[in-house]
Design a protein around this motif. Structure first.
Motif, PDB file in Angstrom:
ATOM      1  N   TRP A  48      -0.064   3.780 -10.894  1.00  0.00           N
ATOM      2  CA  TRP A  48       1.207   4.416 -10.557  1.00  0.00           C
ATOM      3  C   TRP A  48       1.543   4.219  -9.076  1.00  0.00           C
ATOM      4  N   THR A  49       0.541   4.317  -8.218  1.00  0.00           N
ATOM      5  CA  THR A  49       0.776   4.108  -6.792  1.00  0.00           C
ATOM      6  C   THR A  49       1.218   2.676  -6.527  1.00  0.00           C
ATOM      7  N   ALA A  50       0.592   1.728  -7.215  1.00  0.00           N
ATOM      8  CA  ALA A  50       0.997   0.327  -7.066  1.00  0.00           C
ATOM      9  C   ALA A  50       2.422   0.121  -7.555  1.00  0.00           C
ATOM     10  N   ALA A  51       2.801   0.811  -8.620  1.00  0.00           N
ATOM     11  CA  ALA A  51       4.175   0.696  -9.138  1.00  0.00           C
ATOM     12  C   ALA A  51       5.178   1.236  -8.127  1.00  0.00           C
ATOM     13  N   VAL A  52       4.830   2.353  -7.475  1.00  0.00           N
ATOM     14  CA  VAL A  52       5.710   2.914  -6.441  1.00  0.00           C
ATOM     15  C   VAL A  52       5.826   1.937  -5.277  1.00  0.00           C
ATOM     16  N   SER A  53       4.715   1.319  -4.902  1.00  0.00           N
ATOM     17  CA  SER A  53       4.742   0.343  -3.811  1.00  0.00           C
ATOM     18  C   SER A  53       5.625  -0.847  -4.177  1.00  0.00           C
ATOM     19  N   LEU A  54       5.505  -1.340  -5.392  1.00  0.00           N
ATOM     20  CA  LEU A  54       6.355  -2.454  -5.826  1.00  0.00           C
ATOM     21  C   LEU A  54       7.822  -2.058  -5.820  1.00  0.00           C
ATOM     22  N   ALA A  55       8.128  -0.854  -6.289  1.00  0.00           N
ATOM     23  CA  ALA A  55       9.511  -0.374  -6.268  1.00  0.00           C
ATOM     24  C   ALA A  55      10.036  -0.300  -4.839  1.00  0.00           C
ATOM     25  N   ALA A  56       9.178   0.147  -3.923  1.00  0.00           N
ATOM     26  CA  ALA A  56       9.582   0.215  -2.515  1.00  0.00           C
ATOM     27  C   ALA A  56       9.898  -1.171  -1.982  1.00  0.00           C
ATOM     28  N   TYR A  90       2.283  -1.286   2.721  1.00  0.00           N
ATOM     29  CA  TYR A  90       1.566  -2.486   3.139  1.00  0.00           C
ATOM     30  C   TYR A  90       0.106  -2.546   2.674  1.00  0.00           C
ATOM     31  N   LEU A  91      -0.553  -1.405   2.544  1.00  0.00           N
ATOM     32  CA  LEU A  91      -1.980  -1.431   2.226  1.00  0.00           C
ATOM     33  C   LEU A  91      -2.258  -1.286   0.736  1.00  0.00           C
ATOM     34  N   VAL A  92      -1.401  -0.577   0.019  1.00  0.00           N
ATOM     35  CA  VAL A  92      -1.630  -0.366  -1.414  1.00  0.00           C
ATOM     36  C   VAL A  92      -1.611  -1.676  -2.211  1.00  0.00           C
ATOM     37  N   PRO A  93      -0.667  -2.613  -1.971  1.00  0.00           N
ATOM     38  CA  PRO A  93      -0.641  -3.832  -2.804  1.00  0.00           C
ATOM     39  C   PRO A  93      -1.966  -4.590  -2.839  1.00  0.00           C
ATOM     40  N   PRO A  94      -2.563  -4.978  -1.680  1.00  0.00           N
ATOM     41  CA  PRO A  94      -3.847  -5.681  -1.800  1.00  0.00           C
ATOM     42  C   PRO A  94      -4.958  -4.795  -2.363  1.00  0.00           C
ATOM     43  N   ALA A 113      -0.323  -7.393  -7.161  1.00  0.00           N
ATOM     44  CA  ALA A 113      -0.055  -8.785  -6.825  1.00  0.00           C
ATOM     45  C   ALA A 113       1.439  -9.027  -6.622  1.00  0.00           C
ATOM     46  N   LEU A 114       2.269  -8.435  -7.481  1.00  0.00           N
ATOM     47  CA  LEU A 114       3.718  -8.621  -7.351  1.00  0.00           C
ATOM     48  C   LEU A 114       4.239  -8.002  -6.054  1.00  0.00           C
ATOM     49  N   ALA A 115       3.749  -6.800  -5.723  1.00  0.00           N
ATOM     50  CA  ALA A 115       4.181  -6.166  -4.470  1.00  0.00           C
ATOM     51  C   ALA A 115       3.749  -6.999  -3.271  1.00  0.00           C
ATOM     52  N   TRP A 116       2.529  -7.508  -3.302  1.00  0.00           N
ATOM     53  CA  TRP A 116       2.029  -8.341  -2.201  1.00  0.00           C
ATOM     54  C   TRP A 116       2.829  -9.640  -2.109  1.00  0.00           C
ATOM     55  N   LEU A 117       3.207 -10.182  -3.267  1.00  0.00           N
ATOM     56  CA  LEU A 117       3.992 -11.422  -3.283  1.00  0.00           C
ATOM     57  C   LEU A 117       5.362 -11.212  -2.655  1.00  0.00           C
ATOM     58  N   VAL A 118       6.035 -10.107  -2.992  1.00  0.00           N
ATOM     59  CA  VAL A 118       7.343  -9.816  -2.393  1.00  0.00           C
ATOM     60  C   VAL A 118       7.194  -9.620  -0.886  1.00  0.00           C
ATOM     61  N   PRO A 132       0.335 -13.954   4.014  1.00  0.00           N
ATOM     62  CA  PRO A 132      -0.448 -12.985   3.215  1.00  0.00           C
ATOM     63  C   PRO A 132      -1.295 -12.044   4.063  1.00  0.00           C
ATOM     64  N   LEU A 133      -1.432 -12.322   5.373  1.00  0.00           N
ATOM     65  CA  LEU A 133      -2.233 -11.457   6.235  1.00  0.00           C
ATOM     66  C   LEU A 133      -1.435 -10.272   6.778  1.00  0.00           C
ATOM     67  N   LEU A 134      -0.173 -10.141   6.373  1.00  0.00           N
ATOM     68  CA  LEU A 134       0.658  -9.056   6.879  1.00  0.00           C
ATOM     69  C   LEU A 134       0.047  -7.669   6.642  1.00  0.00           C
ATOM     70  N   PRO A 135      -0.616  -7.391   5.511  1.00  0.00           N
ATOM     71  CA  PRO A 135      -1.243  -6.061   5.365  1.00  0.00           C
ATOM     72  C   PRO A 135      -2.247  -5.762   6.471  1.00  0.00           C
ATOM     73  N   PHE A 136      -3.038  -6.773   6.865  1.00  0.00           N
ATOM     74  CA  PHE A 136      -3.998  -6.554   7.949  1.00  0.00           C
ATOM     75  C   PHE A 136      -3.279  -6.238   9.255  1.00  0.00           C
ATOM     76  N   THR A 137      -2.208  -6.986   9.551  1.00  0.00           N
ATOM     77  CA  THR A 137      -1.440  -6.729  10.771  1.00  0.00           C
ATOM     78  C   THR A 137      -0.800  -5.346  10.724  1.00  0.00           C
ATOM     79  N   ALA A 138      -0.293  -4.959   9.557  1.00  0.00           N
ATOM     80  CA  ALA A 138       0.299  -3.623   9.412  1.00  0.00           C
ATOM     81  C   ALA A 138      -0.750  -2.539   9.648  1.00  0.00           C
TER      82      ALA A 138
END
Length: 399
Positions: free
Chosen positions: A12-20, A306-310, A329-334, A354-360
């Motif tokens: 569910w958290t991943a779904a919210v992240s993708l929606a965001a 930024y952190l939930v997708p990976p 994966a879809l949230a990280w791809l977007v 793809p390293l943007l989560p680490f930078t965030a």
């Protein structure tokens, strides 16, 4: 049952992240696009006088790479540079005079306002002095530019043409920051990306929209607008003075424009992570108005987006939960796709996307550190000065 509930919560958290991310992609002013640039120049019928104000404090290291570019501006009208030496200890003022003597070009006046009184940041106190010097020449426009900013020879011409023909009170460009060291490549494009996400450039230029921001390294401002909006007196306590300036002007009915630069570059190096950390953390908590609840919301928001997708992708793959893995994966791809245009603008390899989560995550830590330093009384510290919260200083006006 506990394991299933935990996996479901992650899904569910991943779904919210993708929606965001889908909302950010489509509904946040197309912030990820990098095509908001100065329009193709249409020369005005006449070229107005311009006063160029450069606040400088201990800038001897970068001045040889920046000031000559201002002296060499190819501008058809009258233009003069007013460099304000803000209590430098490294000979900034003397170096500026020597560069002007050796290079020639636009006239240069070097002034010094003395130490800022309570309630003023040093930069804005210097800007106030520079604007006062420039007003004596009666310019129609003021170019506020930092001492570490280099301009191509027709930069001023392009800015004035855009303001005159577009009817703007403020034309600001986000200078292209240096990206040479390993940490600059990882952090700097993301800094501009996050800024554009917070202040979508398309919305800023739209009349009637509430979004307002500018980039302090390069701000062309109508002198009449500055006087009417009481710039910089009205924002004298602001650590993030560029955004405060834009909000003040737009709040008074002014028309502003902000975009990415093609002919304006920052020459200031940030070779180490420590240097970049200081740049961000010195003002991050001020951006949140020193509000603990906004800090908490920012931390939660950065983690969710930024952190939930990976994390969801790894959790789903390791537990065999295909739905969680796919959502992550879809949230990280977007996320990755929206970062690609900024990396292209900075001419950086796309494998950094793809390293943007680490930078965030680094930015999240910088923001928390900014709040910690503020609580320790060392917040908003820069070049030997530490600024208090705006509500802790007196409201005295200098005579």
């Amino acid at each position: 049952m506990g394991h299933t509930a935990r996996v479901s919560a992650i899904a569910w958290t991943a779904a919210v992240s993708l929606a965001a991310w889908l909302w950010l992609l489509l509904c946040q002013g197309f912030f990820w696009r990098t095509d908001v640039r100065l329009p193709r120049r249409r020369d005005p019928e006449d070229w107005p006088a311009v006063g160029i104000v450069v606040p400088a404090r201990d800038e001897a290291a970068v001045l040889p790479a920046s000031l000559p570019s201002l002296l060499a501006q190819d501008y058809p009208g009258q233009a003069e540079i007013f460099l304000v030496d803000d209590g430098s200890s490294d000979g900034t003022g003397e170096l500026a005079r020597a560069l002007a003597h050796a290079r020639g070009g636009l006239p240069l006046t070097v002034g010094s306002p003395g130490e800022p009184p309570p309630g003023w940041t040093g930069k804005l106190w210097a800007v106030r002095h520079g604007i006062a010097l420039a007003r004596a020449r009666g310019p129609e426009f003021l170019l506020l530019t930092d001492a570490d900013i280099a301009h191509e020879p027709d930069s001023l011409r392009e800015l004035v043409a855009a303001a005159r023909t577009g009817g703007f009170d403020v034309v600001s460009q986000m200078a292209r920051l240096r990206v040479e060291s390993r940490w600059e490549k990882l952090v700097v494009p993301a800094f501009v990306y996050f800024f554009a996400q917070l202040y979508p450039f398309r919305r800023i230029g739209r009349e009637g929209a509430r979004t307002a921001a500018a980039a302090g390294g390069c701000v062309l401002l109508r002198a009449e607008t500055a006087e009417r909006a009481r710039i910089p007196e009205a924002i004298r306590q602001s650590v993030i003075d560029d955004v405060a300036l834009a909000r003040t002007v737009k709040g008074g009915g002014g028309h502003i424009w902000l975009g990415l630069a093609e002919k304006v570059d920052s020459v200031r190096p940030y070779p180490r992570l420590h240097d970049l950390w200081r740049m961000v953390s010195r003002s991050a908590y001020a951006q949140l108005r020193h509000n603990p609840l906004l800090l908490l919301g920012t931390v939660v928001g950065l983690a969710l987006v930024y952190l939930v997708p990976p994390a969801a992708l790894v959790a789903g793959a390791s537990t065999g939960d295909a739905a969680t893995a796919v959502l992550g994966a879809l949230a990280w791809l977007v996320m990755t796709g929206t970062y690609v245009p900024m990396l292209r603008y900075y001419l950086q390899p796309l494998w950094l996307a793809p390293l943007l989560p680490f930078t965030a995550f680094l930015y999240l830590l910088m923001t928390v550190d900014s709040a910690v330093q503020h609580c320790r009384g060392r917040g908003a510290a820069w070049k030997g000065r530490t600024y208090a919260r705006p509500d802790t200083v007196t409201d005295e006006q200098p005579s």
